[in-house]
Design an enzyme around this catalytic site. Structure first.
Site, PDB file in Angstrom:
ATOM      1  CG  ASP A 158      19.894  33.559  12.823  1.00  0.00           C
ATOM      2  OD1 ASP A 158      19.982  34.584  12.129  1.00  0.00           O
ATOM      3  OD2 ASP A 158      20.357  32.459  12.490  1.00  0.00           O
ATOM      4  CB  THR A 180      19.565  38.266  10.194  1.00  0.00           C
ATOM      5  OG1 THR A 180      19.850  37.398   9.094  1.00  0.00           O
ATOM      6  CG2 THR A 180      19.171  39.637   9.658  1.00  0.00           C
ATOM      7  N   GLY A 181      22.594  37.863   9.589  1.00  0.00           N
ATOM      8  CA  GLY A 181      23.709  38.166   8.699  1.00  0.00           C
ATOM      9  C   GLY A 181      23.270  38.625   7.330  1.00  0.00           C
ATOM     10  CG  ASN A 219      32.773  32.943  16.021  1.00  0.00           C
ATOM     11  OD1 ASN A 219      33.664  32.582  16.774  1.00  0.00           O
ATOM     12  ND2 ASN A 219      32.947  33.078  14.729  1.00  0.00           N
TER      13      ASN A 219
END
Length: 1128
Positions: A379, A724-725, A811
């Protein structure tokens, strides 16, 4: 053994689900507001014991002791002991018995201590619980929970014990582990199953006023009283029944006619026997490495039997005492009896040492796996970056762009310079960027940037007054402050540290602090710069009240709140989140206008505005800013449609039992307290038809150690992937800064260029075959969803890669489980930690580097001591088998090494240096070579060939020393059948030759321990650029004090064995030597020279091989030296 409760479970007479929460609290004597006192907790811990569910696999002292005995290597020793006593060889039998006792005792102590160490390490990563004790909220290990504790739960928590709920705010729990139902259960604390019919008929899955141990909270929050802990919980009762019924007995299969045949029964019986024998010998339990070594032990057991038969056959199966003793000695020589003990110690020490590197090992298997990792999927936020975010820019379409500079403190809103640019963020970025900044992100190769616009700047002197000049800025600040769960405040002085002369307690210190998620803190600090923070808006005369909240999750990537305005009549919706997700909920945009009195108007959000917003977002992202969008609208209940309620009820549930629009734990990661009102409007109705207000750009600087860590991974042939978001531009900018993406990536081939950075949408649209056809898997996947991580792991596996994956949310657990090494963040959810192999306590990417380096070091050290032990076993086997040719006048074989000498070399000479090799520091090139092949493991071709070569060298020199003493300078008389037993004048030469062989074997083994510190590099030149070229080997020897003193001990202890009467001739069956020391020293020099020559040949071979393959390696490795603690 775990302490068990001393009496019946609490509330054993009355099931808690049939009582109200107040009745349960009264029976358990606890106040739900204050919780238990510390005195009450101590008393209940004594009474009930720890909150632990005992597994049948729990290691007890008895199981560990049996495990030490149930080992093929120990069984060989036991057989040797029994045979020695049977033939009345009391000395040999006694020595073997002592060796067995010492081996079992040391192994038991070390494994018991290792098990305790691993248990303590597991406890560091064990689930925690938030409880109310002594009127304050505390976070404690779940094992300390007692009946009567008041537990607070939020989304993502593992329920620590059975609870009677007191409060439940939109709470749902995944109880599939208990009930088998995949759909989460909605909880209601007000329900009470008090009727006689309900008491009998309501099953566990229907008790919605209860929360059960080991279940997972998938939505909302709740509070409950612990009514059962440990083995008294429902999951504990299941564990008890499993332990009572568990068996390793295979059941016969029923044929298609529904009958069990005699053949099926026989097959099941045979499999049961083999299963239990395998379990007894350890070949089907433990870590993969332990199973491999146990299988090797069984193989060696068979070889030992074969060797014993060979000895008997060479002596015409003469069953005399001497022949049987020789057969026993030959069987014992092939057994590395200390191998399992040394392995256990090494792995436990490796796991313990990694704690210092902020890495907690949850499974010993991961130590072997870490050294094989080829790809690390990480991440970005908080792992590669610092997680201390600062809002650097905000674009308001109806006003312009605000920039914040000179802000070095993340929490302090008073530090920093605010400037305003009456232009778009895209123009501001273009005006302040160089060609190298903009080229890779905005243009294809060969294009050139347009002429940048002129930067117009206005300094904001009074931010609060400046914000009032246009309605657009207050609207954006209202949204940023109120749709936010973070708190920013000034710290107060500690009253306990004030003196009588100080002012009254509570003075502000001037230091700012914040609580909440770093992203939300950055936005809240931004609003405080304008004196427009949440406290200003929710306190005093202008009081906004929160009515409903729709929390952020990793699927929707947005959150919203409904707030009641200060006038008490109007309600507004405020939303923030990922830009594209917020735009999906917007139908209009607030823009400048010359036609309205206040200078702004609401315009339709058409395609042109969508493109303009996206362009501004891309421009901000190119500067490494993480962009969030803000939006608002007036709320009216009439906006809710009937189909909104229908869709809410039919909302899908994801793989973790979490409603896709209401649960989970994403990048923002703060789980809000949801409203307890039953008439909360459907989320879909609330999140549509909003007005876009603007963007905020947040900068999260990379950790200083991230770039060196990525570079070190590249040297170690390990690829780093960022999942990554964030927006692709933001992710790419950070990836370039830390070195994941090469700075000249735009010069790569187009297909490689296109696959290097992708969004989750692009990646997920590809089929498995299309992903496999990519020239390279993406180094950056932006806007990443949990299922994207799983697909990435599967894609890596299809390419034969060995992958590590980081995660922190509920999640993330599927990808953590699917990865070869799952790495959970210390600040992550209990679900993620439970699915992981290791836990990073500091969430730092550099700690992954330390973990991989420690894993490689542990693996290297295991290879070293396995090679050391087995080389010596090979040498002894060759000496004794070739020694069969040394026959006396009665045609009886004379053994060059006596049984006790063999045991001494196996147990003392070898085991202590082997332990020292297990504690070797990292090799200079530990992170400068490719990962090892996990399928091959420690038994590589190089290890196997080295074992044979070193064994032959040792055996040849030992046999040569025996022959020189016996036949070169002696009379060559091997005696008349007594020289294997007693020392008389005719056997003196034999005893002296045997002593010389024993000393040679002992010292060769000790010298080999130093030589195999490096498999290829010369013992005398491990560091070519050392300033001490002639004495560096001394420094290398002293670098591992455990190995140094083990070798010294081995060298010294041969002297009392040789010269103390009775011990030398009666026990070890050798005589004192004098001139033979010359033979010992010469053979030692020959041994060192032979090993150095072999290592030189290996270096020559591998250099030629590298040359043919076009690989260039550093000759010195000094520039590749791994430094565990990266200094900045």
């Amino acid at each position: 053994m775990t302490k068990q409760p001393t009496r019946l479970p609490p509330l054993a007479d009355t099931p808690p689900h049939t009582l109200t929460a107040e009745e349960v609290a009264r029976k358990l004597r606890v106040d739900v507001q204050q919780g238990l006192s510390e005195h009450a907790v101590r008393h209940r811990q004594t009474e009930w014991g720890p909150n632990i569910v005992i597994s049948e696999e729990e290691s007890t002292w008895f199981k560990i002791l049996i495990g030490q005995i149930a080992n093929a290597m120990v069984l060989v020793l036991l057989i040797g002991m029994i045979v020695s006593f049977a033939i009345e060889s009391w000395i040999e039998g006694g020595v073997v018995a002592a060796v067995v006792i010492i081996n079992i005792g040391v192994g038991f102590i070390q494994e018991y201590s290792a098990e305790k160490t691993m248990a303590s390490l597991r406890s560091l990563a064990s689930p925690t619980a938030r409880v109310i004790r002594g009127s304050s909220t505390k976070v404690i290990p779940s094992v300390q929970i007692v009946p009567g504790d008041i537990v607070l739960l939020v989304t993502g928590d593992i329920i620590p014990a059975d609870l009677r709920l007191i409060e439940a705010m939109n709470c749902e729990a995944d109880e599939s582990m208990l009930t088998g139902e995949a759909v989460p259960v909605a909880k209601n604390a007000e329900v009470c199953f008090s009727s006689d019919k309900e008491k009998d008929e309501v099953g566990v899955g229907d008790r919605i006023n209860m929360a059960y141990s080991s279940s997972c909270v998938t939505r909302g929050r709740s509070k409950g009283i612990v009514v059962a802990a440990g083995m008294d919980t429902e999951i504990g009762k299941i564990a008890q029944s499993l332990m009572a019924s568990s068996s390793r007995v295979r059941q016969p299969k029923v044929n298609k006619h529904g009958k069990v045949t005699h053949r099926a029964k026989a097959r099941a019986g045979a499999l049961t026997i083999t299963d239990n024998i395998g379990y007894f010998l350890g070949v089907n339990k433990g870590s993969p490495l332990q199973r491999k070594l146990s299988q090797m032990a069984v193989l060696l057991f068979g070889i030992a039997v074969v060797f014993a038969i060979v000895v008997m056959a060479a002596n015409d199966f003469n069953g005399t005492r001497e022949v049987v003793l020789y057969a026993v000695a030959t069987g014992l020589c092939i057994i590395p009896a200390s191998l399992v003990v040394v392995l256990t110690i090494t792995m436990a020490m490796g796991a313990k040492s990694m704690v210092k590197e902020n890495v907690i090992v949850r499974r010993l298997d991961s130590l072997e796996a870490l050294g094989a990792v080829t790809d690390v999927c990480s991440d970005k936020t908080g792992t590669l970056t610092q997680g201390r975010m600062i809002t650097r820019m905000s674009w308001i379409p109806a006003e312009g762009t605000i920039q914040i500079s000179e802000a070095d403190e993340a929490f302090n809103p008073t530090i920093g310079k605010l400037t305003f640019h009456p232009m778009s963020a895209q123009d501001v970025v273009a005006a302040t960027s160089t060609e190298s900044d903009t080229h890779p992100l905005f243009m294809y190769p060969g294009q050139h940037p347009p002429t940048p616009p002129k930067l117009i700047t206005e300094e904001i002197a009074d931010p609060h007054e400046w914000a009032k000049r246009s309605p657009a800025v207050p609207l954006l600040l209202n949204c940023a402050a109120l749709c936010n769960l973070a708190s920013v405040f000034q710290e107060k002085e500690d009253p306990s540290e004030l003196t009588d002369e100080d002012e009254k307690p509570g003075n502000l210190t001037g230091q700012y602090a914040a609580t909440g998620d770093p992203t939300e803190i950055a936005i809240q600090v931004f609003t405080h710069r304008f004196h427009w923070g949440k406290p200003t808006l929710t306190n005093g005369g202008t009081k906004w009240l929160e009515v409903y909240e729709y929390p952020f999750d990793s699927t929707l990537k947005r959150m919203a709140v409904i707030m009641q305005s200060p006038n008490g009549k109007d309600r507004k919706v405020f939303m923030k989140g990922a830009v594209e997700m917020v735009l999906d909920s917007c139908s209009t945009v607030l823009v400048k206008s010359t036609e309205t009195p206040d200078g702004v108007q609401v315009s339709q959000l058409d395609e042109a505005w969508n493109e303009k917003i996206t362009a501004n977002m891309d421009a901000m992202a190119s500067k490494g800013l993480r962009c969030l969008a803000l939006a608002t609208k007036d709320w009216h209940e009439s906006e809710v449609l009937d189909e909104d309620y229908k869709e809410e009820l039919e909302q899908p549930v994801n793989g973790n039992g979490v409603h896709e629009e209401n649960g989970g734990n994403g990048e923002i990661g703060i789980i809000a307290e949801e409203s307890s009102e039953d008439n909360q409007p459907p989320r879909k109705a609330v999140e549509r038809g909003l007005t876009f207000l603007g963007l905020v750009g947040i900068y999260d600087p990379p950790r200083p150690e991230s770039a060196p860590s990525v570079a070190q991974f590249q040297k170690a042939s390990i690829l780093t992937h960022m999942l990554t978001g964030d927006h692709p531009g933001t992710a790419t900018a950070i990836a370039k800064e830390v070195g994941i993406v090469p700075s000249n990536w735009q010069l790569l081939a187009k297909d490689v260029f296109d696959s290097m950075v992708m969004t989750a949408t692009q990646f997920d649209k590809l089929s498995d075959q299309e992903i496999d056809d990519l020239p390279e898997l993406p180094l950056v996947i932006a806007r990443c969803a949990p299922h994207t991580k799983v697909r990435m792991i599967e894609a890596l596996h299809r390419r034969g890669k060995f992958a590590a994956m980081t995660g922190d949310g509920v999640n993330d657990s599927p990808s953590l489980k699917r990865a070869d090494v799952g790495i959970a963040m210390g600040t992550g959810s209990d679900v993620a930690k439970g699915a992981s192999d290791i836990v990073l306590t500091d969430d730092n990417f550099a700690s992954i580097l330390s973990a991989v380096a420690s894993g490689r070091t542990t693996f290297d050290n295991i290879k070293k001591f396995v090679l050391h032990l087995l080389s010596q076993n090979v040498a002894q086997a060759i000496v004794l088998l070739v020694g069969l040719a040394f026959k006396d006048s009665t045609d009886l074989s004379i053994f060059p090494l006596s049984p006790v000498e063999i045991l001494w070399v196996i147990m003392i000479t070898s085991s202590l240096p082997a332990m020292g090799l297990g504690m070797e520091p990292p090799a200079p090139d530990v992170m400068s070579r490719p990962p090892h092949n996990v399928k091959v493991g420690i038994f590589t071709l190089e290890v196997f060939i080295d074992m044979i070569v070193y064994g032959i060298i040792m055996a040849a020199l030992c046999l040569g020393s025996f022959a020189v003493v016996m036949f070169g300078f002696g009379n060559g008389n091997l005696g008349d059948g007594t020289c294997n037993e007693s020392l008389d004048e005719i056997c003196r030469e034999v005893f002296r030759a045997r002593c010389t062989t024993f000393v040679c074997m002992t010292w060769f083994s000790l010298l080999l321990a130093w030589e195999i510190i490096s498999f290829r590099r010369s013992f005398f030149r491990m560091h070519h650029k050392s300033p001490y070229p002639y004495t560096q080997w001394m420094r290398d020897v002293w670098a591992n004090p455990v190995l140094f003193w083990s070798v010294v001990f081995g060298f010294v202890t041969v002297f009392p064995i040789i010269y103390i009467p009775v011990i030398n001739d009666r026990v070890f069956k050798h005589a004192s030597i004098s001139w033979e020391w010359g033979v010992v020293f010469i053979t030692c020099f020959l041994f060192m020279g032979s090993v150095e020559a072999w290592k030189f040949a290996k270096r020559f071979y591998f250099r030629r091989k590298d040359h043919r393959l076009g690989i260039r390696r550093s000759l010195t490795l000094e520039d590749q030296r791994y430094v565990p603690k990266l200094s900045v």
